[in-house]
Design a protein around this motif. Structure first.
Motif, short mmCIF file in Angstrom:
data_model
loop_
_atom_site.label_atom_id
_atom_site.label_comp_id
_atom_site.label_asym_id
_atom_site.label_seq_id
_atom_site.Cartn_x
_atom_site.Cartn_y
_atom_site.Cartn_z
N GLU A 26 0.82 -1.21 0.00
CA GLU A 26 0.00 0.00 0.00
C GLU A 26 0.85 1.27 0.00
OE1 GLU A 26 -3.21 0.17 -0.41
OE2 GLU A 26 -3.43 -2.00 -0.42
N ARG B 228 -4.18 -9.13 -5.78
CA ARG B 228 -4.80 -7.96 -5.18
C ARG B 228 -6.30 -7.90 -5.45
NH1 ARG B 228 -4.09 -4.85 -1.17
NH2 ARG B 228 -1.90 -4.87 -1.68
N ARG C 123 -4.65 3.67 1.63
CA ARG C 123 -4.93 2.70 0.57
C ARG C 123 -4.68 3.34 -0.79
NH1 ARG C 123 -7.17 -1.98 1.26
NH2 ARG C 123 -8.32 -1.89 -0.68
N LYS C 124 -4.11 2.57 -1.68
CA LYS C 124 -3.86 3.05 -3.04
C LYS C 124 -5.05 2.72 -3.92
CE LYS C 124 0.24 1.08 -3.83
NZ LYS C 124 1.47 0.73 -4.53
#
Length: 102
Positions: A25, A94, A37-38
């Motif tokens: 992240e 992910r 969070r990305k």
């Protein structure tokens, strides 16, 4: 370093760099984001930057071996496609595998 070793080093660097945006992240693995969070857009932008960094590493090795060969758009299209294929395991981990939150 031999030419064969430099090719393998670039391929391993591409594999690691292509999966890095999806495995943590942090921005580029170092910079903590305020939101924690990305977003997918940030991950894709990071992927593009890492593509060019790995390309610069390959260019450096090519320069050390001898004369740099001229590349057309076809080379960049194929290398970008390969970079995206190398990113698939990280993307799958992910976004496609369900993770249980504790």
């Amino acid at each position: 370093m031999s030419q064969s070793a430099s090719v393998w080093l670039v391929l391993v660097a591409a594999l690691v760099a292509a999966n890095l945006p999806f495995l943590n992240e942090r921005l580029f693995g170092f910079i903590q984001l305020r939101s924690g969070r990305k977003l997918l857009a940030v991950r894709l932008a990071e992927l593009v930057v890492l593509y060019f960094l790995v390309g610069a590493l390959g260019l450096l090795f090519e320069r050390r071996v001898g004369q740099i060969a001229p590349q057309g758009w076809e080379f960049y299209a194929v290398s970008a496609s390969l970079f995206l294929v190398l990113a698939f395991p990280g993307f799958t981990w992910r976004y496609l595998i369900k993770h249980h939150r504790s």
